[in-house]
Design an enzyme around this catalytic site. Structure first.
Site, PDB file in Angstrom:
ATOM      1  CG  HIS A 264       2.430   5.172   1.057  1.00 17.06           C
ATOM      2  ND1 HIS A 264       3.352   4.385   1.704  1.00 17.06           N
ATOM      3  CD2 HIS A 264       2.899   6.440   1.155  1.00 17.06           C
ATOM      4  CE1 HIS A 264       4.332   5.142   2.177  1.00 17.06           C
ATOM      5  NE2 HIS A 264       4.083   6.402   1.857  1.00 17.06           N
TER       6      HIS A 264
ATOM      7  CG  HIS B  64       6.961   8.975  -1.340  1.00 21.20           C
ATOM      8  ND1 HIS B  64       7.942   9.352  -0.465  1.00 21.20           N
ATOM      9  CD2 HIS B  64       6.102   8.232  -0.614  1.00 21.20           C
ATOM     10  CE1 HIS B  64       7.689   8.856   0.742  1.00 21.20           C
ATOM     11  NE2 HIS B  64       6.566   8.169   0.666  1.00 21.20           N
TER      12      HIS B  64
ATOM     13  CG  ASP C 272       4.248  10.598   1.761  1.00 20.56           C
ATOM     14  OD1 ASP C 272       3.979   9.393   1.628  1.00 20.56           O
ATOM     15  OD2 ASP C 272       4.681  11.084   2.820  1.00 20.56           O
TER      16      ASP C 272
ATOM     17  CG  HIS D 107       8.595  12.364   3.223  1.00 22.17           C
ATOM     18  ND1 HIS D 107       9.582  12.064   4.126  1.00 22.17           N
ATOM     19  CD2 HIS D 107       7.887  11.228   3.061  1.00 22.17           C
ATOM     20  CE1 HIS D 107       9.459  10.805   4.499  1.00 22.17           C
ATOM     21  NE2 HIS D 107       8.449  10.272   3.867  1.00 22.17           N
TER      22      HIS D 107
ATOM     23  NE  ARG E 108      -2.076   2.901   2.731  1.00 19.65           N
ATOM     24  CZ  ARG E 108      -1.066   3.531   3.295  1.00 19.65           C
ATOM     25  NH1 ARG E 108       0.139   2.985   3.325  1.00 19.65           N
ATOM     26  NH2 ARG E 108      -1.233   4.735   3.817  1.00 19.65           N
TER      27      ARG E 108
ATOM     28  CG  HIS F 272      10.190   8.224   6.724  1.00 20.14           C
ATOM     29  ND1 HIS F 272       8.840   8.274   6.500  1.00 20.14           N
ATOM     30  CD2 HIS F 272      10.385   8.843   7.903  1.00 20.14           C
ATOM     31  CE1 HIS F 272       8.256   8.899   7.505  1.00 20.14           C
ATOM     32  NE2 HIS F 272       9.173   9.257   8.375  1.00 20.14           N
TER      33      HIS F 272
ATOM     34  CG  HIS G 211      -4.351   6.100   6.410  1.00 21.52           C
ATOM     35  ND1 HIS G 211      -3.802   4.899   6.789  1.00 21.52           N
ATOM     36  CD2 HIS G 211      -3.315   6.952   6.244  1.00 21.52           C
ATOM     37  CE1 HIS G 211      -2.484   5.026   6.863  1.00 21.52           C
ATOM     38  NE2 HIS G 211      -2.155   6.264   6.531  1.00 21.52           N
TER      39      HIS G 211
ATOM     40  CG  ASN H 144       6.030  10.432  10.433  1.00 21.71           C
ATOM     41  OD1 ASN H 144       6.821  11.360  10.548  1.00 21.71           O
ATOM     42  ND2 ASN H 144       6.242   9.237  10.955  1.00 21.71           N
TER      43      ASN H 144
HETATM   44  O1  DOR Z   1       2.220  10.138   6.681  1.00 23.19           O
HETATM   45  C1  DOR Z   1       2.730   9.099   6.317  1.00 23.19           C
HETATM   46  N1  DOR Z   1       1.991   8.072   5.856  1.00 23.19           N
HETATM   47  N2  DOR Z   1       4.051   8.975   6.401  1.00 23.19           N
HETATM   48  C2  DOR Z   1       4.670   7.802   6.159  1.00 23.19           C
HETATM   49  O2  DOR Z   1       5.853   7.752   6.215  1.00 23.19           O
HETATM   50  C3  DOR Z   1       3.878   6.605   5.845  1.00 23.19           C
HETATM   51  C4  DOR Z   1       2.600   6.957   5.241  1.00 23.19           C
HETATM   52  C5  DOR Z   1       1.657   5.797   5.191  1.00 23.19           C
HETATM   53  O3  DOR Z   1       2.055   4.730   4.714  1.00 23.19           O
HETATM   54  O4  DOR Z   1       0.500   5.957   5.559  1.00 23.19           O
HETATM   55 ZN    ZN Z   2       7.835   8.462   4.441  1.00 24.89          ZN
END
Ligand code: DOR
Ligand code: ZN
Length: 429
Positions: A63, A61, A307, A234, A65, A181, A311, A280
């Site tokens: 991310h 898991h 996760d 998560h 971008r 999710h 950002h 989240n």
């Molecule tokens: O905290 C989170 N960030 N939860 C998510 O489900 C998405 C993720 C994000 O893509 O930034």
């Molecule tokens: Zn998620």
């Protein structure tokens, strides 16, 4: 580049083969050739005395971008972060901009992953077109392109009929998982942290644990009906753990993962309105942490997953209500898990390796997670006792939104070997 590598005298832990002993590992032509006392010579010998030699760690898991928000993370920067964190495989989530909801996008991610030449990059495609929760995406084409599963991660599929159709449809394919999710938007509303005493004190709208539990309960009924392999992303609440326990004891094909922040941080951490703690599902309570840890001890949690959610600083500098959710943790996740689970002796090393490599590989249906002969040589070598201080400025990740900056953690990655090639070495840093 060395064709043959001999890893000498490490503590080799390979739960799939019930190995936990001091020995050597020989890599020939990118594959595991031998585990044991190896006498033959190789082009390169790595002294692993005092180190752990593990099947490559797998994070199902993350991310990255790309496409869309390359200033936060690219597949190249995320892949570099992954190997620095000890991960030989990662699974990218599809909530990019545009979302990964067709075969071309899946192929694109794979191609960029290969070009980065760091970690293996896998992809979960979106369940619904544009992640809008309405029409099913072209799952068959994405599977042909190599997607390992589907999720609308970032949000859950709200409409029950759509979710049921997705599960029925996906169940026609082998080796595919539907991941969710779990969060009911009608309950989560505009919440930005766990709902409870702390959200009240802070005057911030809360996300009730029930938002997660309701969707999870609903989906369990759909699994009962379709028998589709289903993965809970998560897990954050004690009640969710209870629901998963029950579903597993009913022999449903359900797996789940836990993230480091849900093992180490409670909603109290939001008290200074520091948006690095905005994530989240949200940080919950000590009771929830206890239940998740107990579930890990009992083998109910199948995987640890970072996760990793990078950002921009400028976005995380917005006020708590508007800043985006997410924590960037790929490069310190291993140390965080060690702190949460090994140091307090909740699980031992073989159990740890099992949920960081063997079982995650099974969830996504890839032939990895062991050091069996002839398998592709994905290996992580770590120094379990080496203590370091997390310094976000040293991250390979483009983003620094990490609440663990300055934390002292144990467990240094020495080498990350992917397909028989050293893709990260602490010595070169
Ligand atoms: O905290 C989170 N960030 N939860 C998510 O489900 C998405 C993720 C994000 O893509 O930034
Ligand atoms: Zn998620």
């Amino acid at each position: 580049m060395a064709k043959n590598i001999l890893i000498k005298n490490g503590r080799v832990i390979d739960p799939a083969n019930k190995i936990d002993r001091k020995c050597d590992v020989l890599i020939l032509d990118g594959k595991i050739a031998e585990v044991g006392k190896v006498e033959s010579k190789a082009d390169l010998t790595l002294d692993a005395a005092g180190k752990l030699v593990l099947p490559g760690l797998i994070d199902i898991h993350v991310h990255f971008r790309e496409p869309g928000d390359e200033e936060e993370e690219t597949i190249a920067s995320g892949s570099a972060a992954a190997v620095a964190g000890g991960f030989t495989s990662v699974v990218c989530m599809p909530n990019t901009d545009p979302p990964i909801d067709d075969a071309t996008s899946v192929e694109y991610i794979h191609r960029m992953g290969r070009q980065a030449r760091k970690t293996h990059v896998y992809v979960m495609g979106a369940i619904t077109k544009d992640r809008a929760g309405e029409q099913l995406s072209e799952m068959g084409f994405m599977i042909q392109a190599g997607a390992v599963g589907f999720t609308d991660d970032g949000s859950g599929v709200q409409n029950v009929a759509v979710m049921l159709r997705a599960m029925k449809y996906a169940s026609m394919f082998k080796n595919i998982v539907i991941s969710q999710h779990c969060q009911d938007n009608s309950l989560a509303g505009n919440g930005v942290m766990n709902s409870g005493y702390n959200s009240t004190v802070l005057g911030l709208p809360g996300i009730d644990p029930l938002a997660e539990e309701m969707m999870l309960w609903r989906d369990i009924q759909l699994v009962r009906k379709t028998n589709m392999p289903y993965h809970v992303q998560h897990v954050s609440t004690a009640k969710s753990v209870k629901l998963i326990r029950q579903a597993k004891s009913d022999c449903l094909p359900i797996t789940c993962e836990a993230a480091p922040h849900h093992l180490l941080l409670t909603d109290e951490a939001c008290c200074d309105y520091d948006t690095n703690y905005k994530v989240n599902p949200p940080l919950r309570t000590a009771k929830d942490i206890e239940a998740i840890k107990q579930a890990i001890k009992d083998g109910i949690i199948d995987a640890l997953a970072s996760d990793h959610a990078p950002h921009l600083k400028s976005e995380k500098e917005l006020e708590f209500l508007t800043a985006p959710f997410g924590i960037a943790s790929l490069e310190c996740a291993l140390g965080l898990y060690i702190k949460a689970l090994i140091e307090p002796k909740i699980i031992d090393w073989p159990q740890f390796v099992s949920i960081m490599s063997e079982r995650p590989a099974k969830i996504i249906g890839v032939d990895k997670g062991t050091l069996s002969k002839d398998k592709q040589a994905d290996i992580t070598i770590i120094d379990p006792d080496f203590e370091y201080t997390v310094d976000v400025n040293k991250f390979r990740s483009k983003s620094k939104n990490c609440p663990y900056d300055g934390w002292k953690l144990k467990g240094k990655v020495e080498y990350t070997i992917v397909g028989g090639e050293i893709r990260y070495s602490a010595r070169e840093v």
